[in-house]
Design an enzyme around this catalytic site. Structure first.
Site, PDB file in Angstrom:
ATOM      1  N   TRP A 102       0.842  -1.201   0.000  1.00  0.00           N
ATOM      2  CA  TRP A 102       0.000   0.000   0.000  1.00  0.00           C
ATOM      3  C   TRP A 102       0.876   1.250   0.000  1.00  0.00           C
ATOM      4  O   TRP A 102       0.586   2.214  -0.710  1.00  0.00           O
ATOM      5  CB  TRP A 102      -0.961   0.006   1.187  1.00  0.00           C
ATOM      6  CG  TRP A 102      -1.967  -1.102   1.119  1.00  0.00           C
ATOM      7  CD1 TRP A 102      -2.117  -2.132   2.009  1.00  0.00           C
ATOM      8  CD2 TRP A 102      -2.963  -1.326   0.106  1.00  0.00           C
ATOM      9  NE1 TRP A 102      -3.139  -2.964   1.612  1.00  0.00           N
ATOM     10  CE2 TRP A 102      -3.663  -2.494   0.450  1.00  0.00           C
ATOM     11  CE3 TRP A 102      -3.323  -0.643  -1.065  1.00  0.00           C
ATOM     12  CZ2 TRP A 102      -4.717  -3.001  -0.322  1.00  0.00           C
ATOM     13  CZ3 TRP A 102      -4.360  -1.148  -1.841  1.00  0.00           C
ATOM     14  CH2 TRP A 102      -5.049  -2.307  -1.471  1.00  0.00           C
ATOM     15  N   ASP A 172      -1.516   6.563   6.476  1.00  0.00           N
ATOM     16  CA  ASP A 172      -2.588   5.653   6.068  1.00  0.00           C
ATOM     17  C   ASP A 172      -2.927   4.771   7.276  1.00  0.00           C
ATOM     18  O   ASP A 172      -2.145   3.923   7.676  1.00  0.00           O
ATOM     19  CB  ASP A 172      -2.094   4.801   4.882  1.00  0.00           C
ATOM     20  CG  ASP A 172      -3.155   3.845   4.363  1.00  0.00           C
ATOM     21  OD1 ASP A 172      -4.207   3.697   5.006  1.00  0.00           O
ATOM     22  OD2 ASP A 172      -2.908   3.233   3.293  1.00  0.00           O
ATOM     23  N   LYS A 196     -12.044  -1.914   7.172  1.00  0.00           N
ATOM     24  CA  LYS A 196     -11.241  -2.770   8.036  1.00  0.00           C
ATOM     25  C   LYS A 196     -11.735  -2.684   9.489  1.00  0.00           C
ATOM     26  O   LYS A 196     -11.970  -3.687  10.126  1.00  0.00           O
ATOM     27  CB  LYS A 196      -9.762  -2.388   8.012  1.00  0.00           C
ATOM     28  CG  LYS A 196      -8.897  -2.470   6.742  1.00  0.00           C
ATOM     29  CD  LYS A 196      -9.428  -2.981   5.520  1.00  0.00           C
ATOM     30  CE  LYS A 196      -8.596  -3.215   4.301  1.00  0.00           C
ATOM     31  NZ  LYS A 196      -7.725  -2.245   3.769  1.00  0.00           N
TER      32      LYS A 196
END
Ligand SMILES: *Cc1c(COP(=O)(O)O)cnc(C)c1O
Length: 359
Positions: A102, A172, A196
């Site tokens: 990511w 993030d 999530k």
């Protein structure tokens, strides 16, 4: 009905209480005569749901007044480009710590808008560790420093908050938001996709310091300018209405447990159950360096591909779903987000012990 233990990395398990409340309000929310999904986002009843979720998020995360909270769409992946569009505007360059897929994607996207420098990377050790502060090669003229707080795929997490002087820290938090207390004031911008730890896919949360907004270039698309959403209280266009409602219920659940401090304590205990077993096991090993282990995504391997596959298949038969590692790394991964009950982790460890005895 039989709900299994769902170790999915995302979208992932939600608290049963939240699902039950949502189910009970599915046909009619309070006495509104309709489902939340069917409401105009401009209606009084919906605006109160939306503002309530936002207010609770501020409270639970202890977000300072000087930060805007935005409820957007497009996932964390849209933030990979929205961040440089809005923040890489002074010197046209930014630093990225590359700790996984990511972070790598975020860095690549940053490079489309200016110079995205790699301040440090752990790619050489297959992202099994987090570079330490003294390994960060920081540019004092960077417009921001970007990190991925918790690396969902590799199972690592930052054990410290990088110090970058006056350079704003952008993080993030997709796979660890609401899992622990966070000193928001140490960050310039925090972002996370909801699926999530916050609710269903479709909602993206951005927490951004006031002074970082409103400096984007004229040509920036309206929807990709943070200022558009600041000015309209995240209602410039239709927001992810149902996602914000579920986030409100998830926040009620966290508040009921005692807030993020209590959540963090439960998360540490849950993760220890699995890590302690992995450290004593002669079959399974955790490839991640001890100090950098994630409390949310726990990766492990047997060292043999066919045995890994057998483990995943046997586990599935016993009601443990989604334990296969990410397609890019193989092995196994147990994602044990806030909503995974301790009983689920205990049952998994029991199952792993039995598998070890038999194999
Ligand atoms: C899942 C995830 C993403 C991607 O999120 P989308 O909402 O699918 O764009 C980005 N970063 C991290 C750390 C993630 O876990």
């Amino acid at each position: 009905m039989s709900r299994i233990y769902n170790f999915s990395a995302g979208p992932s398990v939600l608290p049963e209480e939240v699902l039950k409340t949502a189910a009970s309000e599915m046909l009619e929310y309070r006495d509104s005569g309709m489902s939340v999904m069917e409401m105009s986002h401009r209606s009084k009843v919906y605006i109160s749901i939306f503002e309530d979720a936002m207010h609770k998020l501020r409270e639970v995360m202890n977000i300072p007044e000087t930060y805007h909270v935005l409820f957007l769409q497009g996932g964390a992946s849209t933030q990979f480009s929205m961040i440089p569009m809005n923040l890489m505007v002074k010197n046209g360059r930014a630093d990225y710590v590359v700790t996984g897929s990511w972070a790598e994607k975020a860095c690549k996207e940053g490079g489309r808008f200016g110079e995205a420098r790699i301040a440090a990377s752990s790619k050489d050790v297959n992202f099994s560790r987090i570079p330490k502060q003294n390994e960060l090669d920081l540019d004092p003229k960077a417009d921001y420093l970007h990190i991925c707080e918790n690396n969902t795929i590799f199972g690592t997490a930052f054990p410290y908050i990088p110090e970058a002087g006056n350079v704003p820290l952008v993080a993030d938090f997709s796979s660890c938001i609401l899992s622990k207390p966070v000193d928001v004031s140490r960050y310039g911008l925090i972002y996370a996709g909801a699926q999530k730890n916050m609710g269903p896919a479709g909602l993206t949360v951005v927490i951004v310091r006031e002074d970082l907004v409103g400096k984007t270039q004229e040509r920036t698309p309206t929807m990709l300018d943070y200022m558009t959403h600041v000015k309209a209280d995240s209602m410039y266009n239709t927001p992810p209405t149902y996602g914000a409602y579920i986030l409100g219920l998830v926040l009620d659940w966290i508040i009921g447990l005692g807030g993020v401090e209590a959540m963090a304590k439960i998360n540490r205990e849950k993760a220890s159950l699995l890590y302690d077993y992995l450290d004593e096991s002669t079959l399974f090993t955790c490839p991640v360096e001890k100090g950098d282990r994630s409390l949310m995504n726990i990766t492990f391997v047997t060292g043999k591909e066919d045995l890994d596959a057998k483990f995943v298949a046997d586990a599935k038969k016993q009601g443990f779903e989604n334990l296969k590692g990410h397609r890019s790394v193989g092995g196994m991964r147990a994602s044990i987000y806030n909503a995974m009950p301790t009983a689920g982790v205990k049952a998994l460890v029991e199952f792993m012990r039995e598998f070890e005895r038999n194999n």
